[in-house]
Write a protein that holds these residues in place. Structure first.
Motif, PDB file in Angstrom:
ATOM      1  N   GLY A 146       0.792  -1.227   0.000  1.00 21.15           N
ATOM      2  CA  GLY A 146       0.000   0.000   0.000  1.00 21.15           C
ATOM      3  C   GLY A 146       0.821   1.272   0.000  1.00 21.15           C
ATOM      4  N   MET A 147       2.130   1.167   0.218  1.00 19.28           N
ATOM      5  CA  MET A 147       2.978   2.358   0.221  1.00 19.28           C
ATOM      6  C   MET A 147       3.089   2.932  -1.192  1.00 19.28           C
ATOM      7  N   LYS A 148       3.132   4.261  -1.275  1.00 20.11           N
ATOM      8  CA  LYS A 148       3.230   4.938  -2.570  1.00 20.11           C
ATOM      9  C   LYS A 148       4.688   5.243  -2.910  1.00 20.11           C
ATOM     10  N   ALA A 149       4.902   5.598  -4.167  1.00 20.37           N
ATOM     11  CA  ALA A 149       6.260   5.798  -4.679  1.00 20.37           C
ATOM     12  C   ALA A 149       7.099   6.766  -3.832  1.00 20.37           C
ATOM     13  N   PRO A 150       6.576   7.941  -3.439  1.00 23.37           N
ATOM     14  CA  PRO A 150       7.406   8.851  -2.630  1.00 23.37           C
ATOM     15  C   PRO A 150       7.846   8.243  -1.299  1.00 23.37           C
ATOM     16  N   GLU A 151       6.950   7.468  -0.653  1.00 23.46           N
ATOM     17  CA  GLU A 151       7.300   6.833   0.619  1.00 23.46           C
ATOM     18  C   GLU A 151       8.427   5.822   0.431  1.00 23.46           C
ATOM     19  N   CYS A 152       8.345   5.052  -0.652  1.00 22.80           N
ATOM     20  CA  CYS A 152       9.390   4.068  -0.922  1.00 22.80           C
ATOM     21  C   CYS A 152      10.709   4.749  -1.278  1.00 22.80           C
ATOM     22  N   ALA A 153      10.606   5.877  -1.978  1.00 23.85           N
ATOM     23  CA  ALA A 153      11.815   6.644  -2.283  1.00 23.85           C
ATOM     24  C   ALA A 153      12.480   7.107  -0.987  1.00 23.85           C
ATOM     25  N   GLY A 154      11.652   7.438   0.003  1.00 19.40           N
ATOM     26  CA  GLY A 154      12.159   7.887   1.292  1.00 19.40           C
ATOM     27  C   GLY A 154      12.884   6.810   2.069  1.00 19.40           C
ATOM     28  N   LEU A 155      12.645   5.550   1.732  1.00 20.29           N
ATOM     29  CA  LEU A 155      13.375   4.459   2.376  1.00 20.29           C
ATOM     30  C   LEU A 155      14.846   4.492   1.982  1.00 20.29           C
ATOM     31  N   ILE A 156      15.124   5.021   0.780  1.00 11.94           N
ATOM     32  CA  ILE A 156      16.500   5.136   0.302  1.00 11.94           C
ATOM     33  C   ILE A 156      17.176   6.342   0.942  1.00 11.94           C
ATOM     34  N   HIS A 157      16.473   7.480   0.902  1.00  9.36           N
ATOM     35  CA  HIS A 157      16.970   8.708   1.539  1.00  9.36           C
ATOM     36  C   HIS A 157      15.797   9.658   1.704  1.00  9.36           C
ATOM     37  N   THR A 158      15.755  10.366   2.815  1.00 15.90           N
ATOM     38  CA  THR A 158      14.630  11.275   3.067  1.00 15.90           C
ATOM     39  C   THR A 158      14.517  12.350   1.997  1.00 15.90           C
TER      40      THR A 158
END
Length: 368
Positions: free
Chosen positions: A301-313
Motif C-alpha cells: 500500500g505504500m506509494k512511490a514517494p514513501e518508498c523513495a524515502g526508504l532510500i533517503h529522506t
C-alpha cells in the motif's frame, strides 16, 4: 525497513539452538552481510531468487539483500508477567518487535528435560500466551488509572474516548483473549498501536520437531499446534532446529542436496522468513545498476514517494517521478532497453502504489 521478529518460548524448546543456527549461518555466508548487534540479536538476509538473477544480469560491485532481524528473547517462565525469571526484561524486549515467533517443542528427548515435566504443545502455548495477556492487562490498567480521573473531571472528549477504549481492552484481556483476534475500527487501531501491546502483534507458531518428523503428518504434537493455530487463524512453520544447525555447516550445493535427501525444497528458516513477510504484508522493490543491486522492503500500500524515502529522506521530500519497470518484464525482454522498446517502462507519479518486484529509479530535486 528492517523487520524485527522476537523468538519466544518456554525453556528447552529449541530457541537457543535455532538462534545459534541463524547466527552461524550468516557468519559463513561470505557474500551477504551479517551483524550481531548484541549477544541475543542477529541479522539474516532474506532469500530472494530474483536478487540472484539481477546480480547475474548487472554484475554489480555490491549486492545488498533485504534483512531480517531475529531477537532471541529469553526468560519466559510461568509468572513472567509478575517478574519471575527474567520476566520484566523479557516483556520489555518483546514489545519492540514487529512479529512474534513462538517456538513450541514437538519432540521427545529424555536427555532434554521439559520445564513442565511432559511434552504438551497446547499447554505450553497457553502458558506463554497467558503471561503475555497478563502483561498487556497491566499496561492497560496502568494507563487507565493514569488518565481516567483527569479525563472525567475535565470532560475532555478525546480523553473520555481513550478511557472507553482502555476499558474495552481491559475487558477483552480479563477474559483471557488475545487482542489480535478481536475486531477494532480504524480510530481504535491507530490508538491501540501507541500502547505497543504484545497480544496485538502477529504470531507465527514454530513447531520444533526431530529430523524423523520433518516430513509427514504423523506427529501428534505438531497436529496439536496446527489445531490451536487454526482456531485463531495463525500460521505454523515446521522446523527442526537441529537440522537447521547442521545446514549451517554446508555450502549451498551440499545444502540443496541435503534438503533433497530429506524430501524438502526449502529450509525451515527460509520458510519462516517468507511466512513472516506475508504475515506483515511486506513486499520488495529493487534498485539496479553497475555499482549496486539492492532489494528494499516496503509495506503493501505504500506509494512511490514513501518508498523513495526508504532510500533517503531527500528522495521523498523532492520526489518528482519514478521510472518503473517490473522484474518480470526485465526477465522477459532481457535488458532495460528492450523493456523500453516494448513500451513496458513507465513514469509514475506521487499517487502510484508500489508493487512487489518493481525496479525503480527515483527522480527528485531538493533545493537548499
Amino acid at each position: 525497513m528492517a523487520l524485527k521478529a522476537g523468538i519466544i518460548g518456554l525453556p528447552n524448546v529449541g530457541k537457543s539452538t535455532l538462534f545459534n543456527a541463524i547466527t552461524k549461518k550468516n557468519i559463513l555466508a561470505a557474500n551477504y552481510p551479517f551483524a550481531t548487534i548484541d549477544p541475543n540479536v542477529g541479522i539474516v538476509t532474506v532469500p530472494d531468487k530474483r536478487l540472484e538473477t539481477l546480480n547475474e544480469l548487472y554484475q554489480p560491485e555490491r549486492l545488498i539483500p533485504t534483512q531480517y532481524e531475529f531477537i532471541d528473547i529469553a526468560g519466559l517462565v510461568k509468572g513472567a508477567s509478575t517478574g519471575e525469571g527474567l520476566g520484566n526484561k523479557f516483556l520489555a524486549n518483546i514489545r519492540e518487535v514487529d512479529a512474534i515467533v513462538q517456538v513450541v517443542r514437538c519432540f521427545e528427548n529424555k536427555d532434554i528435560i521439559h520445564v513442565e515435566g511432559t511434552i504438551d504443545p497446547k499447554r505450553d502455548i497457553e502458558i506463554v500466551n497467558y503471561e503475555l495477556i497478563l502483561s498487556d492487562l497491566e499496561i492497560v490498567e496502568n494507563r487507565l488509572n493514569k488518565i481516567e480521573k483527569k479525563a472525567t473531571t475535565s470532560n475532555d472528549k478525546e480523553g473520555l474516548y481513550e478511557v472507553s477504549l482502555l476499558k474495552k481492552l481491559k475487558d477483552i484481556l480479563s477474559q483471557g483473549k488475545m487482542l489480535r483476534l478481536e475486531e477494532f475500527d480504524e480510530k481504535e487501531i491507530k490508538l491501540i498501536k501507541t500502547y505497543n501491546l504484545i497480544t496485538n502483534k502477529p504470531f507465527i507458531y514454530l513447531a520444533n520437531v526431530s529430523e524423523e518428523d520433518l516430513v509427514g503428518n504423523d506427529n501428534p504434537y505438531v497436529n496439536s499446534v496446527r489445531e490451536y493455530a487454526a482456531s485463531e487463524k495463525s500460521s505454523v512453520v515446521l522446523m527442526s532446529a537441529k537440522i537447521e544447525s547442521e545446514l549451517t555447516e554446508l555450502d549451498e550445493e551440499d545444502k540443496k542436496e541435503f534438503l533433497r535427501d530429506l524430501g524438502i525444497q526449502n529450509s525451515g528458516l527460509d520458510q519462516l522468513i517468507h511466512n513472516t513477510y506475508h504475515l506483515l504484508g511486506l513486499k520488495t522493490f529493487f534498485t539496479v545498476g553497475k555499482d549496486e543491486v539492492r532489494a528494499w522492503t516496503f509495506k503493501d500500500g505504500m506509494k512511490a514517494p514513501e518508498c523513495a524515502g526508504l532510500i533517503h529522506t531527500d528522495f521523498e521530500k523532492g520526489f518528482i517521478k519514478a521510472e518503473v519497470m517490473s522484474y518480470d518484464d526485465l526477465i522477459k525482454y532481457g535488458n532495460e532497453q528492450r523493456v523500453k522498446e516494448a513500451g513496458r517502462a513507465r513514469l509514475e507519479g506521487k499517487d502510484y502504489v508500489m508493487q512487489d518486484g518493481d525496479i525503480c529509479l527515483f527522480r527528485f530535486n531538493v533545493t537548499k
